[in-house]
Scaffold this motif. Structure first.
Motif, PDB file in Angstrom:
ATOM      1  N   ASN A 106       0.962  -1.240   0.112  1.00  0.00           N
ATOM      2  CA  ASN A 106      -0.009   0.165  -0.130  1.00  0.00           C
ATOM      3  C   ASN A 106       0.764   1.176  -0.024  1.00  0.00           C
ATOM      4  OD1 ASN A 106       0.279  -0.700   2.836  1.00  0.00           O
ATOM      5  ND2 ASN A 106      -0.104   1.070   3.203  1.00  0.00           N
ATOM      6  N   ASN A 124      -5.747   3.191  -8.309  1.00  0.00           N
ATOM      7  CA  ASN A 124      -6.200   2.237  -6.910  1.00  0.00           C
ATOM      8  C   ASN A 124      -5.014   2.511  -6.028  1.00  0.00           C
ATOM      9  OD1 ASN A 124      -6.870   0.351  -5.283  1.00  0.00           O
ATOM     10  ND2 ASN A 124      -6.854  -1.251  -6.512  1.00  0.00           N
ATOM     11  N   SER A 140      -5.897   2.213  -2.745  1.00  0.00           N
ATOM     12  CA  SER A 140      -6.674   1.802  -1.291  1.00  0.00           C
ATOM     13  C   SER A 140      -5.530   1.380  -0.203  1.00  0.00           C
ATOM     14  CB  SER A 140      -7.617   0.310  -1.661  1.00  0.00           C
ATOM     15  OG  SER A 140      -8.515   0.509  -2.845  1.00  0.00           O
ATOM     16  N   GLN A 188      -9.804   4.639  -6.428  1.00  0.00           N
ATOM     17  CA  GLN A 188      -9.960   3.685  -5.208  1.00  0.00           C
ATOM     18  C   GLN A 188      -9.358   4.156  -4.074  1.00  0.00           C
ATOM     19  OE1 GLN A 188     -12.393   1.118  -5.544  1.00  0.00           O
ATOM     20  NE2 GLN A 188     -13.084   1.978  -7.400  1.00  0.00           N
ATOM     21  N   LYS A 190     -10.042   2.999  -0.594  1.00  0.00           N
ATOM     22  CA  LYS A 190     -10.705   2.350   0.386  1.00  0.00           C
ATOM     23  C   LYS A 190      -9.812   2.201   1.387  1.00  0.00           C
ATOM     24  CE  LYS A 190     -13.380  -0.463  -2.977  1.00  0.00           C
ATOM     25  NZ  LYS A 190     -13.827  -1.896  -3.397  1.00  0.00           N
ATOM     26  N   GLN A 191     -10.325   2.599   2.763  1.00  0.00           N
ATOM     27  CA  GLN A 191      -9.743   2.586   3.859  1.00  0.00           C
ATOM     28  C   GLN A 191      -8.213   3.128   4.089  1.00  0.00           C
ATOM     29  OE1 GLN A 191      -9.812  -1.205   6.181  1.00  0.00           O
ATOM     30  NE2 GLN A 191     -11.334  -2.100   4.493  1.00  0.00           N
ATOM     31  N   ASP A 240     -14.047   6.402  -4.800  1.00  0.00           N
ATOM     32  CA  ASP A 240     -14.403   5.471  -3.544  1.00  0.00           C
ATOM     33  C   ASP A 240     -13.594   5.695  -2.262  1.00  0.00           C
ATOM     34  OD1 ASP A 240     -15.422   3.543  -1.993  1.00  0.00           O
ATOM     35  OD2 ASP A 240     -15.062   1.815  -3.637  1.00  0.00           O
TER      36      ASP A 240
END
Length: 716
Positions: free
Chosen positions: A445, A462, A464, A496, A498-499, A516
């Motif tokens: 990440n 992405n 995330s 993206q 997420k979290q 998102d």
């Protein structure tokens, strides 16, 4: 010797005509000119302001269908914002359908009216306001000036020169980008231009440039022209010129415009043309020589780099027989070539290498190359991500591809971290910077805490689980000032996250349409004026975040924690906010029309003057909420807890109050609604509130409303 013929001054005749008995006394010509011009400008402004204001009003109506903003309006908005250093326009957005038409009229109407006024001025010498005030524009022959002269007079002389000087002064002043200062400076420049400065002539500068004269339509034409021609010389203090100006001879008349001066002085014209031609030829020769030398140096540099690259390739080939140490040295040397071929080779080598020590060396070389390596790394990243997606079943091949992608992602992370604050034009759209491993656990990440990511294009990427705590996605731009058109603003549309950890991050004005952010952490983040249309913030944490002025139309915030967040003036039209925790949230003046708050906790929330028309607040907790002067028309308050809520000044037309609670449960024993509650904050929550048009009001609620000073036709 012949005696020169001298014309009499027309001052006396003009004065006598303007003061004849029985005729109204006219204002001075200068005053009427200003009044006519002010009237012309007022008509143009009104023609645009009226449809714009009407469109803005209709855009606040929630009963009108919303459509995307007209592309013509988007382009116009951006072209106006750029030179005036206004904040970047978001462009695409939804507005009420009549607003599109009316705002388009607001652009076309002033342009059409201005063109019509210019045509009238060219053909007749007067616009309607000039006719009303008795002002006429003519050329040196006393005829209407024509289209060319009018364009030169109005577009170039009056507007372009004045506004250009004002703009340069304002742009380079310490108080840029204050638009109020620009307005004042522009008005001052136009006033000086109208006074003929710096030429020190009574004629306006735009008249001098176009060879036109502003005359009184109520007086003889010839006398006024002669008077202005004489005055423009006598006011300069040149006595000889003043004497010559009254002698009848064509050569002593001043040139009407620069072109006439060029015709009278052919020798000076030829000299100027010759000098300009010589300067142009010299500039071309020098520029050509510099260009040739630059290209030659570049070719030599590329040739040397190519030779070094080929030599290093031989050392790195599998059959070269060199030691691992020599191989690592060759890789590091390739990272210093500043050659596109070397960059691409290293990126491809990283996607194949399995030796950990060699991988580390390649990563060091690519990090040394820096941002120029990003395009090749991005292409390889997308290719590896596609290959990985095609092999979904666990296998050694999949694990190897995961490792190659992880290496690629780590290098990109390092390069961005090292070059933070230099990435304002970096394109990382649709890049894969997150990866799941076995058992759906993240193996990579992005980690860029407190990084400057302003201006980076993350569209469709992405990210995330990214750690971006305290990072900035917005910068001041080249002018070094906030809230101007050239601000570096990141693009997170469709990404993206997420979290992701975005606590204390600066996302002000950032584009996040359709992004998102489910379960993301925004604690203490700055999201003011951000664009979050259709964004997914379900279960996100926004405690203490500044979301003032942000646009969250149709966004999903279901289950999010908005405690103590600031949503002043935010637009949450049709947003989904079911089960949110909004304790103490600031929502004054927010657009909450058609929002869904079912089962949400809005205890102590400030909703003063908010627009909650047609919102769903069923089963919500609104204890101690401030709803003063809020628009609550058509709101669904079924089974909502309104105990201690302040409803004074609110519009409750067609609100559904079935099962709504007005008193706390601990103060609600049997038949509490028909009893007189204790005085204090409870007794003031509905005082003076009009409940005459609410729906589903039961007898107990009605009794409470009547005893607390509410208004209803059935109250005694």
């Amino acid at each position: 010797m012949a005696t020169p013929i001298v014309r009499r001054s027309n001052d006396q005749s003009s004065s006598s005509q303007s003061n004849e008995p029985g005729k109204p006394k006219l204002l001075p010509l200068a005053t009427r000119r200003v009044a006519a011009w002010a009237t012309e400008m007022t008509l143009v402004v009104i023609s645009g302001l009226v449809p714009f204001s009407l469109g803005a009003y209709l855009n606040t109506r929630t009963d009108l269908n919303r459509v995307p903003l007209n592309p013509v309006l988007i382009v116009t908005e951006r072209e106006i914002a750029r030179p005036l250093a206004l904040p970047l326009s978001y462009g695409t957005r939804n507005v009420a359908w009549p607003t599109n038409f009316l705002w388009t009229v607001a652009i076309l109407a002033p342009l059409t009216l201005s063109a019509w006024q210019l045509l009238l001025l060219a053909k007749t010498g007067s616009t309607l306001p000039k006719r009303w005030f008795g002002v006429r524009i003519v050329n040196s022959q006393g005829k209407p000036p024509g289209v060319g002269a009018v364009l030169l007079r109005e577009v170039i002389g009056r507007w372009t020169l004045s506004l250009s000087v004002a703009y340069m002064i304002w742009r380079n002043s310490p108080i840029f980008p204050n638009l109020g200062v620009f307005t004042v400076v522009s008005a001052l420049m136009m006033l000086l231009e109208a006074r003929g400065l710096p030429l020190r002539k009574r004629r306006a500068l735009h008249d001098v440039i176009a060879g036109t004269y502003a005359i009184d339509a109520n007086q003889p034409l010839t006398a006024q022209l002669e008077e202005q021609k004489q005055t423009q010389w006598t006011e300069t203090g040149d006595e000889d010129a003043a004497i010559a100006s009254v002698v009848i001879t064509d050569r002593t008349q001043p040139p009407a415009n620069p072109w006439e001066w060029l015709q009278r002085n052919p020798s000076m014209t030829l000299l100027a043309i010759a000098l300009l031609s010589m300067a142009g030829v010299l500039t071309t020769l020098v520029g050509t020589q510099v260009y040739i030398q630059t290209q030659q140096n570049q070719r030599l540099s590329e040739q040397r780099n190519s030779q070094q690259f080929l030599a290093l390739i031989k050392q790195l080939s599998p059959n070269s027989g060199v030691s691992n140490a020599d191989r690592r040295n060759a890789i590091l040397a390739m990272g210093t070539l500043n050659d596109p071929q070397a960059n691409k080779y290293l990126v491809e080598l990283l996607a194949k290498e399995t030796d950990p020590s060699q991988i580390e060396t390649i990563e060091r070389a690519l990090t040394n190359i820096g941002l120029p390596a990003i395009p090749d790394l991005k292409r390889m990243n997308q290719s590896l991500a596609e290959d990985l997606e095609s092999t979904s079943n666990p296998s050694p091949e999949r694990e190897l591809r995961q490792k190659h992608l992880q290496n690629n992602q780590q290098v990109i992370n390092k390069i961005i971290a090292v070059n933070s604050a230099k990435v304002n034009d970096l394109d990382l759209s649709r890049i894969q910077l997150f990866q799941y491993g076995a058992a759906d656990r993240p193996i990579f990440n992005l980690a860029l805490d407190k990084a400057d990511l302003s201006g980076v294009n993350f569209k469709g990427a992405n990210l995330s689980f990214a750690s971006l705590k305290g990072s900035s996605f917005r910068g001041v731009g080249d002018d070094g000032r906030w809230d101007t058109f050239d601000d570096w603003i990141a693009n997170l549309n469709g990404a993206q996250l997420k979290q992701a950890n975005l606590s204390e991050a600066n996302l002000s004005r950032v584009l996040m349409v359709g992004t998102d952010f489910s379960r993301a952490n925004f604690k203490g983040a700055k999201l003011s004026n951000a664009r979050l249309v259709n964004a997914n913030l379900s279960s996100a944490q926004l405690m203490g975040a500044d979301v003032s002025g942000a646009v969250l139309e149709n966004a999903s915030l279901t289950g999010a924690d908005l405690s103590e967040a600031i949503f002043n003036d935010a637009d949450l039209y049709a947003a989904r906010l079911g089960r949110v925790i909004a304790i103490g949230t600031q929502l004054p003046f927010a657009n909450l029309s058609k929002t869904d708050w079912q089962a949400a906790d809005l205890s102590g929330a400030n909703l003063q003057r908010a627009d909650l028309s047609n919102a769903n607040l069923s089963a919500t907790r609104l204890t101690n909420a401030n709803l003063r002067s809020a628009n609550l028309t058509g709101v669904n308050f079924r089974n909502a807890d309104l105990s201690l809520a302040d409803l004074r000044g609110a519009n409750l037309t067609e609100a559904d109050l079935q099962g709504a609670i007005f008193l706390p449960a601990k103060q609600d024993p049997a038949d509490q609604f028909v009893q007189t509650p204790s005085t204090g904050s409870q007794s003031a929550v509905v005082k003076g509130v009009d409940f005459s048009q609410v729906r589903n009001l039961d007898p107990k609620q009605l009794a409470y409303i009547c005893t607390q000073g509410g208004i209803h036709p059935r109250c005694p």
